[in-house]
Scaffold this active site. Sequence first.
Site, PDB file in Angstrom:
ATOM      1  N   HIS A  56       9.860 -48.360  36.587  1.00  0.00           N
ATOM      2  CA  HIS A  56      11.233 -48.490  35.937  1.00  0.00           C
ATOM      3  C   HIS A  56      11.298 -48.223  34.507  1.00  0.00           C
ATOM      4  O   HIS A  56      10.959 -49.001  33.908  1.00  0.00           O
ATOM      5  CB  HIS A  56      12.062 -49.797  36.450  1.00  0.00           C
ATOM      6  CG  HIS A  56      13.565 -49.660  35.749  1.00  0.00           C
ATOM      7  ND1 HIS A  56      14.430 -50.676  36.287  1.00  0.00           N
ATOM      8  CD2 HIS A  56      14.197 -48.799  34.867  1.00  0.00           C
ATOM      9  CE1 HIS A  56      15.565 -50.268  35.699  1.00  0.00           C
ATOM     10  NE2 HIS A  56      15.471 -49.433  34.796  1.00  0.00           N
ATOM     11  N   HIS A  72      12.571 -45.292  31.300  1.00  0.00           N
ATOM     12  CA  HIS A  72      13.442 -44.126  30.770  1.00  0.00           C
ATOM     13  C   HIS A  72      12.499 -43.298  29.793  1.00  0.00           C
ATOM     14  O   HIS A  72      12.461 -43.780  28.594  1.00  0.00           O
ATOM     15  CB  HIS A  72      14.449 -44.902  30.213  1.00  0.00           C
ATOM     16  CG  HIS A  72      15.479 -45.557  31.215  1.00  0.00           C
ATOM     17  ND1 HIS A  72      16.500 -45.004  31.858  1.00  0.00           N
ATOM     18  CD2 HIS A  72      15.368 -46.912  31.691  1.00  0.00           C
ATOM     19  CE1 HIS A  72      17.043 -46.057  32.689  1.00  0.00           C
ATOM     20  NE2 HIS A  72      16.227 -47.206  32.503  1.00  0.00           N
ATOM     21  N   PHE A  73      12.110 -42.379  30.101  1.00  0.00           N
ATOM     22  CA  PHE A  73      11.289 -41.523  29.202  1.00  0.00           C
ATOM     23  C   PHE A  73      12.212 -40.498  28.412  1.00  0.00           C
ATOM     24  O   PHE A  73      11.571 -39.670  27.736  1.00  0.00           O
ATOM     25  CB  PHE A  73      10.008 -40.837  29.787  1.00  0.00           C
ATOM     26  CG  PHE A  73       8.741 -41.708  30.164  1.00  0.00           C
ATOM     27  CD1 PHE A  73       8.922 -43.240  29.622  1.00  0.00           C
ATOM     28  CD2 PHE A  73       7.446 -41.273  30.151  1.00  0.00           C
ATOM     29  CE1 PHE A  73       7.815 -44.010  29.658  1.00  0.00           C
ATOM     30  CE2 PHE A  73       6.614 -42.014  30.606  1.00  0.00           C
ATOM     31  CZ  PHE A  73       6.505 -43.447  30.441  1.00  0.00           C
ATOM     32  N   ARG A  74      13.363 -40.589  28.718  1.00  0.00           N
ATOM     33  CA  ARG A  74      14.487 -39.893  28.015  1.00  0.00           C
ATOM     34  C   ARG A  74      14.572 -38.464  27.932  1.00  0.00           C
ATOM     35  O   ARG A  74      15.488 -37.726  26.932  1.00  0.00           O
ATOM     36  CB  ARG A  74      14.411 -40.397  26.445  1.00  0.00           C
ATOM     37  CG  ARG A  74      14.608 -41.955  26.204  1.00  0.00           C
ATOM     38  CD  ARG A  74      15.949 -42.431  26.601  1.00  0.00           C
ATOM     39  NE  ARG A  74      16.295 -43.736  26.135  1.00  0.00           N
ATOM     40  CZ  ARG A  74      16.884 -44.466  26.645  1.00  0.00           C
ATOM     41  NH1 ARG A  74      17.443 -44.105  27.951  1.00  0.00           N
ATOM     42  NH2 ARG A  74      17.219 -45.741  26.450  1.00  0.00           N
ATOM     43  N   ASN A 109      18.938 -41.076  34.162  1.00  0.00           N
ATOM     44  CA  ASN A 109      20.208 -41.179  33.357  1.00  0.00           C
ATOM     45  C   ASN A 109      19.821 -40.570  32.108  1.00  0.00           C
ATOM     46  O   ASN A 109      19.988 -41.020  31.087  1.00  0.00           O
ATOM     47  CB  ASN A 109      20.707 -42.503  33.087  1.00  0.00           C
ATOM     48  CG  ASN A 109      19.531 -43.599  32.391  1.00  0.00           C
ATOM     49  OD1 ASN A 109      18.405 -43.514  32.540  1.00  0.00           O
ATOM     50  ND2 ASN A 109      20.164 -44.507  31.876  1.00  0.00           N
ATOM     51  N   HIS A 116      21.152 -50.572  39.748  1.00  0.00           N
ATOM     52  CA  HIS A 116      21.516 -51.365  38.605  1.00  0.00           C
ATOM     53  C   HIS A 116      22.891 -51.926  38.937  1.00  0.00           C
ATOM     54  O   HIS A 116      24.028 -51.320  38.973  1.00  0.00           O
ATOM     55  CB  HIS A 116      21.779 -50.030  37.358  1.00  0.00           C
ATOM     56  CG  HIS A 116      22.134 -50.956  36.172  1.00  0.00           C
ATOM     57  ND1 HIS A 116      21.267 -51.018  35.098  1.00  0.00           N
ATOM     58  CD2 HIS A 116      23.277 -51.727  36.082  1.00  0.00           C
ATOM     59  CE1 HIS A 116      21.980 -51.684  34.111  1.00  0.00           C
ATOM     60  NE2 HIS A 116      23.349 -52.081  34.662  1.00  0.00           N
ATOM     61  N   HIS A 170      15.875 -55.052  37.625  1.00  0.00           N
ATOM     62  CA  HIS A 170      15.929 -56.282  36.553  1.00  0.00           C
ATOM     63  C   HIS A 170      16.968 -57.246  37.047  1.00  0.00           C
ATOM     64  O   HIS A 170      18.075 -57.485  36.432  1.00  0.00           O
ATOM     65  CB  HIS A 170      16.554 -55.419  35.352  1.00  0.00           C
ATOM     66  CG  HIS A 170      17.719 -54.283  35.344  1.00  0.00           C
ATOM     67  ND1 HIS A 170      18.782 -54.402  36.083  1.00  0.00           N
ATOM     68  CD2 HIS A 170      17.293 -53.257  34.895  1.00  0.00           C
ATOM     69  CE1 HIS A 170      19.465 -53.537  35.996  1.00  0.00           C
ATOM     70  NE2 HIS A 170      18.660 -52.599  35.359  1.00  0.00           N
ATOM     71  N   ASP A 225      11.869 -51.453  32.630  1.00  0.00           N
ATOM     72  CA  ASP A 225      13.350 -50.903  32.116  1.00  0.00           C
ATOM     73  C   ASP A 225      12.919 -50.190  30.671  1.00  0.00           C
ATOM     74  O   ASP A 225      13.620 -50.536  29.970  1.00  0.00           O
ATOM     75  CB  ASP A 225      14.245 -52.018  32.331  1.00  0.00           C
ATOM     76  CG  ASP A 225      15.467 -51.261  32.058  1.00  0.00           C
ATOM     77  OD1 ASP A 225      15.563 -49.836  32.102  1.00  0.00           O
ATOM     78  OD2 ASP A 225      16.624 -51.808  32.052  1.00  0.00           O
ATOM     79  N   HIS A 228      15.512 -46.923  21.846  1.00  0.00           N
ATOM     80  CA  HIS A 228      16.285 -46.152  21.191  1.00  0.00           C
ATOM     81  C   HIS A 228      15.935 -46.336  19.730  1.00  0.00           C
ATOM     82  O   HIS A 228      14.924 -47.114  19.453  1.00  0.00           O
ATOM     83  CB  HIS A 228      17.827 -47.226  21.079  1.00  0.00           C
ATOM     84  CG  HIS A 228      18.366 -46.944  22.618  1.00  0.00           C
ATOM     85  ND1 HIS A 228      18.952 -45.788  22.940  1.00  0.00           N
ATOM     86  CD2 HIS A 228      18.387 -48.004  23.475  1.00  0.00           C
ATOM     87  CE1 HIS A 228      19.455 -46.217  24.099  1.00  0.00           C
ATOM     88  NE2 HIS A 228      19.135 -47.494  24.481  1.00  0.00           N
TER      89      HIS A 228
HETATM   90 ZN   LIG Z   1      16.867 -49.158  33.303  1.00  0.00          ZN
END
Ligand SMILES: [Zn+2]
Length: 438
Positions: free
Chosen positions: A57, A59-61, A91, A176, A232, A300, A304
Amino acid sequence: MLLIDNARIFTPQGIVEGSILCKDGEIVKIGSFEPPEVEDTINAHGNVVLPGIIDSHVHFREPGGDHKETWETASRAAAKGGVTTVLDMPNTSPPLTTVKRLADKRAMVRGRSYVNYGFHFGATPTNAEEILLADNIASVKVYMGSTTGDLLVDDDGALYTIFKAAKQAGFLVMVHAENEALIKKLTADAKKAGHNSPSIHPRIRDNVVAAEASSRAAIISKSVGNRLHIAHISTRQELNVVRLSNGRVTCEATPHHLLLEEDALESMGNFAKMNPPLRSDADRRALWRQFANITTVATDHAPHTRSEKQKDYWEAPAGVPGVETLLPLMLNEVSRGRIELGDVVEKLCYAPARVFGLPTKGKIVEGCDADLTIIDMNLTKVIDDSSIVSKCGWSPFCGFRVRGWPVTTIVNGQIVYNKANFFEPVGKEVRFSHQKGV
Ligand SMILES: [Zn+2]
């Protein structure tokens, strides 16, 4: 060919002392043997070699968030943390919700990754047909509550349609689980009362927000016949949902829910804001008490920038980085005596390989992929923002004194990280065995 010698090798049969020979990306020999002539040798100096860690899980963006993180910076952070495979979330901007975007993403990442990777496919209220056409995905990821990005399925009819499409295509459903209507109501209440402190976050996304959505997903998936993985989990109530499913529903916990509590929002502000939020001491202790019922531990990893996190509570985005601190933090729990090394390998290697269908990953067995992590259980370091490789440059675990660190990471039989040096981005897309008709 690569030889790792003088190693204590963590195999499914127990610790084996000796060497590991890797050839063409595979583990070809384990134990005591006369080594052939090889190009590269690593002396493990008696350290333990673990299967490469699978972070299921992250988020490499990319695309759309490369001011926060790029695939290079994130996959380097993974390699530094002993992670050899990551499963990336959809996402992004635009979100990964069509087969066209899946193809674009594959083209975008190819040749740039220091670790192996796979992609989760995002659900929308209207993309069931795209799900049926998708191939080689980690899961169909459903955002039942809103978080970073605009992916959201908060209508139960749409949810049912998505679960049916995933079932038909043979894909795992990953949720989620937060109830969007309750989040909206509690947000409106908090705004009306004039709250603007990050400490309100766990009240807005209260335990019932997570518990209701988790149990709804469990009920629908049971009726449709899906395999369901709840991301999560953070509450006592969700642990009950998982327990009552008798093994049909699997779940994930994160290092931040295992190691931080809601009071961190007072000291760290929005740097401790994520969805679902940090919880009470009672919830956190329940996660450890029922650690056996938690299937996987994943990060996760949701970076940011500092300036984004320094905004007002209502404006600041939710999410914290974690891919490079996952294994050290878990090894530190071994050092403290809370868990055993076998628990770490189960939650970070064996279980994610099983849940997501990666039969040649996550274990040190002849014929399996040569994804390996050498750890030094005697190395103690303090996590410090200046050492963070992720582009965001900070960690919610800054100041944690940790014993047990990865020192060398091998991906597909090649050294990608060794004692603070990075080598070539040799990561490849993984092949999932759970697919159509399986
Ligand atoms: Zn996530």
